[in-house]
Design a protein around this motif. Structure first.
Motif, PDB file in Angstrom:
ATOM      1  N   ARG A   1       0.820  -1.212   0.000  1.00 51.53           N
ATOM      2  CA  ARG A   1       0.000   0.000   0.000  1.00 51.53           C
ATOM      3  C   ARG A   1       0.859   1.269   0.000  1.00 51.53           C
ATOM      4  O   ARG A   1       0.595   2.210  -0.745  1.00 51.53           O
ATOM      5  N   ARG A   2       1.874   1.305   0.819  1.00 47.26           N
ATOM      6  CA  ARG A   2       2.729   2.502   0.879  1.00 47.26           C
ATOM      7  C   ARG A   2       3.468   2.733  -0.429  1.00 47.26           C
ATOM      8  O   ARG A   2       3.669   3.862  -0.846  1.00 47.26           O
ATOM      9  N   ALA A   3       3.864   1.667  -1.069  1.00 51.16           N
ATOM     10  CA  ALA A   3       4.546   1.801  -2.364  1.00 51.16           C
ATOM     11  C   ALA A   3       3.586   2.377  -3.407  1.00 51.16           C
ATOM     12  O   ALA A   3       3.976   3.220  -4.215  1.00 51.16           O
ATOM     13  N   ARG A   4       2.333   1.918  -3.390  1.00 48.12           N
ATOM     14  CA  ARG A   4       1.337   2.464  -4.329  1.00 48.12           C
ATOM     15  C   ARG A   4       1.094   3.939  -4.061  1.00 48.12           C
ATOM     16  O   ARG A   4       1.005   4.748  -4.992  1.00 48.12           O
ATOM     17  N   LEU A   5       0.980   4.317  -2.785  1.00 47.09           N
ATOM     18  CA  LEU A   5       0.763   5.726  -2.450  1.00 47.09           C
ATOM     19  C   LEU A   5       1.974   6.578  -2.834  1.00 47.09           C
ATOM     20  O   LEU A   5       1.831   7.689  -3.328  1.00 47.09           O
ATOM     21  N   GLY A   6       3.172   6.048  -2.614  1.00 42.27           N
ATOM     22  CA  GLY A   6       4.384   6.767  -3.003  1.00 42.27           C
ATOM     23  C   GLY A   6       4.466   6.954  -4.506  1.00 42.27           C
ATOM     24  O   GLY A   6       4.841   8.022  -4.991  1.00 42.27           O
ATOM     25  N   LEU A   7       4.113   5.921  -5.253  1.00 40.21           N
ATOM     26  CA  LEU A   7       4.107   6.009  -6.712  1.00 40.21           C
ATOM     27  C   LEU A   7       3.078   7.029  -7.185  1.00 40.21           C
ATOM     28  O   LEU A   7       3.354   7.817  -8.095  1.00 40.21           O
ATOM     29  N   LEU A   8       1.916   7.049  -6.557  1.00 38.58           N
ATOM     30  CA  LEU A   8       0.893   8.036  -6.902  1.00 38.58           C
ATOM     31  C   LEU A   8       1.383   9.451  -6.622  1.00 38.58           C
ATOM     32  O   LEU A   8       1.216  10.358  -7.447  1.00 38.58           O
ATOM     33  N   ALA A   9       2.004   9.665  -5.474  1.00 38.34           N
ATOM     34  CA  ALA A   9       2.521  10.995  -5.132  1.00 38.34           C
ATOM     35  C   ALA A   9       3.622  11.413  -6.113  1.00 38.34           C
ATOM     36  O   ALA A   9       3.635  12.560  -6.583  1.00 38.34           O
TER      37      ALA A   9
END
Length: 121
Positions: free
Chosen positions: A69-77
């Protein structure tokens, strides 16, 4: 076998725990002997074997990034910031050049060639 796991009887203290374990391991056992899951595993292995090394690397990287989840949020940011930067650069470039065009000294030539459009009126 269930009477041994449940602590001696159907109403013993471990009856619920034994039923949950039996259900969990039962599903896992069914999944290992299922012809559909075996076929799916073989097909996946065959498709992975056909990939080139760069494609395998991209698949591994994308599955790693998309699995957390954190990797997906980081990629989105990261992607959002890149888009904002490109948009800001484009707007800044357009504004700077439109202002610069208004302040260019017009060249006065015969018959209005090279004359600023506002001076032709």
């Amino acid at each position: 076998a269930s009477s041994r796991l449940s602590g001696g009887g159907a109403g013993g203290p471990g009856a619920g725990l034994a039923a949950a374990a039996e259900q969990t391991y039962g599903r896992e056992y069914e999944a290992t002997i299922s012809p559909f899951s075996a076929f799916q595993r073989r097909e996946r292995a065959a498709r992975l074997a056909e990939l080139s090394p760069p494609e395998k690397l991209l698949l591994a990287l994308s599955s790693l990034l998309l699995s957390h989840r954190r990797a997906r949020l980081g990629l989105l940011a990261y992607m959002s910031l890149l888009h904002l930067m490109v948009f800001g650069t484009t707007v800044h470039h357009a504004l700077v050049h439109s202002v610069a065009q208004r302040h260019i000294e017009p060249v006065h030539a015969p018959h209005g060639i090279g004359v600023h459009p506002q001076e032709r009126l």
